[in-house]
Design a protein around this motif. Structure first.
Motif, mmCIF file in Angstrom:
data_model
loop_
_atom_site.group_PDB
_atom_site.id
_atom_site.type_symbol
_atom_site.label_atom_id
_atom_site.label_comp_id
_atom_site.label_asym_id
_atom_site.label_seq_id
_atom_site.Cartn_x
_atom_site.Cartn_y
_atom_site.Cartn_z
ATOM 1 N N ASP A 177 0.848 -1.198 0.000
ATOM 2 C CA ASP A 177 0.000 0.000 0.000
ATOM 3 C C ASP A 177 0.887 1.254 0.000
ATOM 4 O OD1 ASP A 177 1.025 -0.018 2.568
ATOM 5 O OD2 ASP A 177 -0.819 -0.776 3.469
ATOM 6 N N VAL A 178 0.232 2.400 0.047
ATOM 7 C CA VAL A 178 0.984 3.668 -0.010
ATOM 8 C C VAL A 178 1.942 3.802 1.176
ATOM 9 C CG1 VAL A 178 0.736 6.179 0.153
ATOM 10 C CG2 VAL A 178 -0.693 4.878 -1.427
ATOM 11 N N ARG A 179 1.510 3.351 2.340
ATOM 12 C CA ARG A 179 2.401 3.416 3.514
ATOM 13 C C ARG A 179 3.704 2.669 3.250
ATOM 14 N NH1 ARG A 179 2.723 -0.525 7.495
ATOM 15 N NH2 ARG A 179 3.859 0.187 9.325
ATOM 16 N N PRO A 243 -3.362 0.917 -5.052
ATOM 17 C CA PRO A 243 -4.593 1.684 -4.898
ATOM 18 C C PRO A 243 -4.296 3.001 -4.199
ATOM 19 C CG PRO A 243 -4.547 -0.234 -3.420
ATOM 20 C CD PRO A 243 -3.337 -0.317 -4.298
ATOM 21 N N PRO A 244 -5.072 4.062 -4.519
ATOM 22 C CA PRO A 244 -4.782 5.347 -3.888
ATOM 23 C C PRO A 244 -4.889 5.245 -2.368
ATOM 24 C CG PRO A 244 -6.737 5.466 -5.308
ATOM 25 C CD PRO A 244 -6.231 4.077 -5.388
ATOM 26 N N GLY A 245 -4.104 6.007 -1.693
ATOM 27 C CA GLY A 245 -4.124 6.003 -0.225
ATOM 28 C C GLY A 245 -3.289 7.153 0.266
ATOM 29 N N GLU A 246 -3.362 7.383 1.577
ATOM 30 C CA GLU A 246 -2.600 8.497 2.149
ATOM 31 C C GLU A 246 -1.531 7.979 3.078
ATOM 32 O OE1 GLU A 246 -5.230 11.142 4.145
ATOM 33 O OE2 GLU A 246 -6.354 11.547 2.299
ATOM 34 N N GLN A 247 -0.491 8.778 3.235
ATOM 35 C CA GLN A 247 0.513 8.452 4.247
ATOM 36 C C GLN A 247 -0.163 8.586 5.609
ATOM 37 O OE1 GLN A 247 2.834 6.909 5.818
ATOM 38 N NE2 GLN A 247 4.462 7.575 4.439
ATOM 39 N N HIS A 248 0.132 7.670 6.513
ATOM 40 C CA HIS A 248 -0.448 7.732 7.855
ATOM 41 C C HIS A 248 0.296 8.762 8.701
ATOM 42 C CE1 HIS A 248 -2.984 4.023 7.697
ATOM 43 N NE2 HIS A 248 -2.212 3.811 6.657
ATOM 44 N N GLY A 253 1.130 3.057 11.195
ATOM 45 C CA GLY A 253 -0.047 2.992 10.335
ATOM 46 C C GLY A 253 -1.225 2.332 11.026
ATOM 47 N N PRO A 254 -1.837 1.320 10.391
ATOM 48 C CA PRO A 254 -3.061 0.726 10.941
ATOM 49 C C PRO A 254 -2.856 0.033 12.293
ATOM 50 C CG PRO A 254 -2.284 -0.505 9.003
ATOM 51 C CD PRO A 254 -1.461 0.746 9.093
#
Ligand code: 15L
Length: 264
Positions: A177-179, A243-248, A253-254
């Motif tokens: 992912d983006v992270r 897929p589009p995503g934002e930096q945490h 992150g999660p």
């Protein structure tokens, strides 16, 4: 002379990725896991040990005639406090104690970004977050990684053991992912880093980040470079496929919002 490396958790994700990459002439990989390990390939110099890293007898036998231990075993995600304590923390104590008793001079500990998961990405600055940023765990899992770094420090200070703690970012075939564009460590770079941990003449006790040369890096590359690690990969080449995503906000992150003690 043959070099023998014990890898705990060898059937796990990173163990599986490293197994073919750490093959070297004159080297035997002793692979330990409670999960089944694939049988040796033709010409592959491996010894398979089926057993638990929490069992002192198993670990005493596994550490015999070993030059270094790569300790990858234990839960790699969140779990109950009791399980985390028993397998990750007490289990690492069992591994270090067996290594010490067998006279193994070097242990590489798989720590994690989650030991410092509540560090703010925005605090990274141009040089990145230092590898020995004080722990800010995001889960019980993260606490266990902070604890094993402390155990490693103790075994270095008391017994002179070389202990390198690798705060692994995100080690998979490709960033998820983006992270992970900031935290990815490619399997090939993982092998390069673990080789550097094995090859350094006298690393003492140190903590390094385990990441590739990512364009969006937030972790300082300096400490691992001092060890001799030269990463060659960059997660950025996968950016367009994600897929589009934002930096945490936080490094973990999660994991910073996952319920504590519940497998995630
Ligand atoms: C870890 O420490 C985990 O073992 C791995 O499964 C990933 O979640 C990784 O961190 C990550 O932060 O991406």
């Amino acid at each position: 002379m043959t070099q023998r490396i014990l890898i705990t958790g060898a059937a796990g994700g990173i163990g599986t990725l490293l197994r073919p990459r750490l093959r070297r002439p004159g080297r035997v990989l002793r692979l330990l896991d409670i999960a089944p390990l694939p049988p040796p390939q033709p010409g592959e110099a491996v010894e398979l040990v089926h057993g638990s890293l929490t069992d002192p007898e198993v670990m005493d036998a596994a550490c015999r005639d070993v030059d270094a231990v790569l300790h990858l075993g234990g839960y790699s995600r969140e779990n109950s406090w009791r399980e985390t304590l028993s397998v990750n923390i007490d289990g690492t104590h069992t591994v270090l104690e067996a290594a010490r008793a067998a006279g193994v001079g070097r242990v590489v500990l798989a720590s994690s970004n989650h030991a410092a998961g509540f560090r703010e990405v925005a605090d990274a600055g141009p040089g990145g977050l230092p590898a020995d940023s004080p722990p800010r765990p995001d889960t019980y899992y993260g606490v266990s990684k902070a604890a094993i770094e402390a155990l490693g420090s103790l075994y270095h200070s008391r017994f002179g053991m070389d202990v390198v703690c690798v705060r692994i970012g995100s080690c998979f075939e490709r960033p998820a992912d983006v992270r992970a564009l900031s935290l990815w460590m490619s399997p090939d770079d993982g092998a390069r880093l673990f080789e550097a941990c094995l090859a350094h003449p006298a690393p003492g006790y140190r903590v390094v980040w385990g990441v590739s040369a990512n364009t969006r890096q937030v972790c300082s590359p300096t400490e691992a470079a001092e060890l001799g690690y030269l990463p060659e990969d960059d997660a950025e080449r996968f950016a367009a496929e994600l897929p589009p995503g934002e930096q945490h906000r936080y490094l973990g992150g999660p994991f910073t919002t996952t319920p504590l003690g519940i497998p995630n």
